[in-house]
Design a protein around this motif. Sequence first.
Motif, PDB file in Angstrom:
ATOM      1  N   VAL A 213      15.160  24.332  88.617  1.00 23.32           N
ATOM      2  CA  VAL A 213      14.779  25.232  87.531  1.00 23.32           C
ATOM      3  C   VAL A 213      16.050  25.817  86.904  1.00 23.32           C
ATOM      4  CG1 VAL A 213      13.126  27.072  86.986  1.00 23.32           C
ATOM      5  CG2 VAL A 213      12.932  25.855  89.125  1.00 23.32           C
TER       6      VAL A 213
ATOM      7  N   SER B  11       6.450  33.293  87.355  1.00 20.55           N
ATOM      8  CA  SER B  11       7.181  33.124  88.610  1.00 20.55           C
ATOM      9  C   SER B  11       8.433  33.994  88.615  1.00 20.55           C
ATOM     10  CB  SER B  11       7.583  31.661  88.776  1.00 20.55           C
ATOM     11  OG  SER B  11       8.605  31.534  89.748  1.00 20.55           O
TER      12      SER B  11
ATOM     13  N   ARG C   9       8.542  26.015  98.343  1.00 18.50           N
ATOM     14  CA  ARG C   9       8.993  24.892  97.520  1.00 18.50           C
ATOM     15  C   ARG C   9       9.626  23.834  98.426  1.00 18.50           C
ATOM     16  NH1 ARG C   9       8.920  26.693  92.148  1.00 18.50           N
ATOM     17  NH2 ARG C   9      10.352  25.042  91.521  1.00 18.50           N
TER      18      ARG C   9
ATOM     19  N   GLU D  92      11.847  19.953  93.679  1.00 16.80           N
ATOM     20  CA  GLU D  92      11.245  20.827  94.688  1.00 16.80           C
ATOM     21  C   GLU D  92      10.192  21.699  94.014  1.00 16.80           C
ATOM     22  OE1 GLU D  92      12.849  23.501  92.655  1.00 16.80           O
ATOM     23  OE2 GLU D  92      12.715  24.544  94.581  1.00 16.80           O
ATOM     24  N   ASN D  93       9.023  21.761  94.651  1.00 16.74           N
ATOM     25  CA  ASN D  93       7.891  22.547  94.136  1.00 16.74           C
ATOM     26  C   ASN D  93       6.870  22.675  95.259  1.00 16.74           C
ATOM     27  OD1 ASN D  93       7.105  23.764  91.489  1.00 16.74           O
ATOM     28  ND2 ASN D  93       8.113  21.935  90.663  1.00 16.74           N
TER      29      ASN D  93
ATOM     30  N   TRP E 296      10.274  22.589  83.424  1.00 12.07           N
ATOM     31  CA  TRP E 296       9.249  21.762  84.058  1.00 12.07           C
ATOM     32  C   TRP E 296       8.740  20.702  83.076  1.00 12.07           C
ATOM     33  CZ3 TRP E 296       8.152  19.665  88.216  1.00 12.07           C
ATOM     34  CH2 TRP E 296       6.895  19.115  88.452  1.00 12.07           C
TER      35      TRP E 296
ATOM     36  N   TRP F 277      -1.855  28.546  90.298  1.00 17.46           N
ATOM     37  CA  TRP F 277      -1.217  29.385  89.274  1.00 17.46           C
ATOM     38  C   TRP F 277      -2.114  29.465  88.024  1.00 17.46           C
ATOM     39  CZ3 TRP F 277       4.737  28.590  88.179  1.00 17.46           C
ATOM     40  CH2 TRP F 277       5.183  29.528  87.249  1.00 17.46           C
TER      41      TRP F 277
ATOM     42  N   ILE G 160      11.119  33.166  89.785  1.00 17.48           N
ATOM     43  CA  ILE G 160      12.277  32.308  89.475  1.00 17.48           C
ATOM     44  C   ILE G 160      12.562  32.334  87.975  1.00 17.48           C
ATOM     45  CG2 ILE G 160      13.164  29.945  89.461  1.00 17.48           C
ATOM     46  CD1 ILE G 160      11.392  29.329  91.852  1.00 17.48           C
ATOM     47  N   ASN G 161      11.497  32.182  87.189  1.00 20.55           N
ATOM     48  CA  ASN G 161      11.689  32.064  85.741  1.00 20.55           C
ATOM     49  C   ASN G 161      12.159  33.358  85.096  1.00 20.55           C
ATOM     50  OD1 ASN G 161      10.920  29.385  85.818  1.00 20.55           O
ATOM     51  ND2 ASN G 161       8.761  29.875  85.522  1.00 20.55           N
TER      52      ASN G 161
ATOM     53  N   VAL H 145       3.102  28.904  83.255  1.00 23.13           N
ATOM     54  CA  VAL H 145       3.780  27.602  83.257  1.00 23.13           C
ATOM     55  C   VAL H 145       2.760  26.522  83.613  1.00 23.13           C
ATOM     56  CG1 VAL H 145       5.636  26.181  84.202  1.00 23.13           C
ATOM     57  CG2 VAL H 145       6.029  28.610  83.819  1.00 23.13           C
ATOM     58  N   LEU H 146       2.079  26.689  84.738  1.00 25.23           N
ATOM     59  CA  LEU H 146       1.099  25.696  85.162  1.00 25.23           C
ATOM     60  C   LEU H 146      -0.306  26.175  84.811  1.00 25.23           C
ATOM     61  CD1 LEU H 146       2.537  24.860  88.713  1.00 25.23           C
ATOM     62  CD2 LEU H 146       3.019  23.692  86.549  1.00 25.23           C
TER      63      LEU H 146
ATOM     64  N   ASN I  77       3.222  31.256  93.850  1.00 26.29           N
ATOM     65  CA  ASN I  77       3.347  29.830  93.560  1.00 26.29           C
ATOM     66  C   ASN I  77       3.412  29.132  94.920  1.00 26.29           C
ATOM     67  OD1 ASN I  77       3.529  27.533  91.968  1.00 26.29           O
ATOM     68  ND2 ASN I  77       5.749  27.656  91.750  1.00 26.29           N
TER      69      ASN I  77
ATOM     70  N   ASP J 208       8.259  31.172  95.745  1.00 24.45           N
ATOM     71  CA  ASP J 208       8.260  32.081  94.593  1.00 24.45           C
ATOM     72  C   ASP J 208       6.915  32.772  94.435  1.00 24.45           C
ATOM     73  OD1 ASP J 208       7.594  29.373  93.902  1.00 24.45           O
ATOM     74  OD2 ASP J 208       7.895  29.756  91.763  1.00 24.45           O
TER      75      ASP J 208
ATOM     76  N   ARG K  35      16.268  17.657  90.280  1.00 22.99           N
ATOM     77  CA  ARG K  35      15.908  18.580  89.201  1.00 22.99           C
ATOM     78  C   ARG K  35      15.707  19.969  89.795  1.00 22.99           C
ATOM     79  NH1 ARG K  35      11.196  22.123  88.356  1.00 22.99           N
ATOM     80  NH2 ARG K  35      11.714  23.039  86.360  1.00 22.99           N
TER      81      ARG K  35
ATOM     82  N   GLN L 132      10.782  27.947  79.893  1.00 22.37           N
ATOM     83  CA  GLN L 132      10.245  28.945  80.822  1.00 22.37           C
ATOM     84  C   GLN L 132      11.195  30.093  81.178  1.00 22.37           C
ATOM     85  OE1 GLN L 132       9.646  25.461  83.142  1.00 22.37           O
ATOM     86  NE2 GLN L 132      10.401  26.399  85.013  1.00 22.37           N
TER      87      GLN L 132
HETATM   88  O1  X2X Z   1       9.420  24.723  86.986  1.00 20.49           O
HETATM   89  C1  X2X Z   1       8.933  24.756  88.122  1.00 20.49           C
HETATM   90  O2  X2X Z   1       9.387  24.080  89.048  1.00 20.49           O
HETATM   91  C2  X2X Z   1       7.762  25.674  88.387  1.00 20.49           C
HETATM   92  C3  X2X Z   1       6.555  25.110  87.683  1.00 20.49           C
HETATM   93  O3  X2X Z   1       7.512  25.726  89.749  1.00 20.49           O
HETATM   94  C4  X2X Z   1       8.123  27.032  87.883  1.00 20.49           C
HETATM   95  O4  X2X Z   1       7.779  27.419  86.792  1.00 20.49           O
HETATM   96  C5  X2X Z   1       8.968  27.895  88.735  1.00 20.49           C
END
Ligand code: X2X
Length: 344
Positions: free
Chosen positions: A178, A97, A155, A215-216, A199, A45, A99-100, A38-39, A152, A242, A176, A79
């Motif tokens: 995920v 992640s 958050r 949140e990140n 994202w 990451w 989460i994804n 993702v990043l 990651n 995450d 916002r 994602q």
């Molecule tokens: O989308 C997000 O917030 C990020 C970049 O942290 C993830 O891919 C979980």
Amino acid sequence: MQLRRTLLSLVAVATALGTFSVAATAQNYKAEYRMSLVLGPPTPWGQAGKVWSDLVKERTQGRINIKLYPGVSLIQGDQTREFSALRQGVIDMAVGSTINWSPQVKELNLFSLPFLMPDYAAIDALTQGDVGKKIFQTLDKSGVVPLAWGENGYREVTNSKRVIKSPEDLKGMKIRVVGSPIFSDMFTAMGANPTQMSWADAQPALASGAVDGQENPLFLFTILKMHTVGQKFVTTWGYMADPLVFVVNKEIWNSWTPADQAIVRQAAIDSGSQEIALARKGLVEADKPVLKDIAAMGVTVTQLSPAEREAFVKVTRPVYEKWKTTVGLDLVKAAERDIAARKK
Ligand code: X2X
């Protein structure tokens, strides 16, 4: 003479066979493998992916070449589809992640249970212990080959409106989140108005003010200079973190020789431990330099007292209870036990 000729031709056949089998192995290898992230660099990451692919290229003497696709560009930024795409072979390998991938692998919601992991030692107790092994078995059964853990990070919540010290401060705030359902549940429980988006869509939404906050991990705040898109308030609450997982598609994995598989695995482990240190840099030192850097951008940084934090724990507890069954009661119990027994 006759014998010598026979021996010579035997050698010739053996050589030809040898050459043939080497050629067949090389033919199974792709000229280039696609790694999804993702990043991208310069985030920790992104570095995880870069270091992994650089080590693999170097240690296989170029037999395995990897191209990075940050921004989950192989699946148009969507994602939460990354895990399915990995299984289907649209993606060859990834650092992703939890989460994804949690919409497809329910057990990965473990790490998203609100306030489960109070500190870094708690994360390590899970990823480096039996719980981590169990989750790798689940990932393996789900069709990918898991190799190593990365991170990651914690958050923390940021917004453009006001200081957040209690759930009341979040009331009605458009945050916002995920596209993983447990996040909608948590932010709804805290009184906010969560909006699920990728994202890729979150960044313009923050810039235009379509959402008030997000949140990140905090390295993303400094790298993207989020104060320039109106994010003036940061609260460190450590509600969840995450981990990242290094994986390879099963067919791709099986096409590699055991020696190359060992190289790819060790490179993932080496990259993962380097990346975890990088993700924690500036946050584990007593004076937390990352928080100072953010304050120096004119941002109000609020660190919750234990009592303030407890109010968030309390309002999200029903979400924890609800999601426990989805994650699996035994797995949650094992995680709680290992966290309680952790070395601090
Ligand atoms: O989308 C997000 O917030 C990020 C970049 O942290 C993830 O891919 C979980």
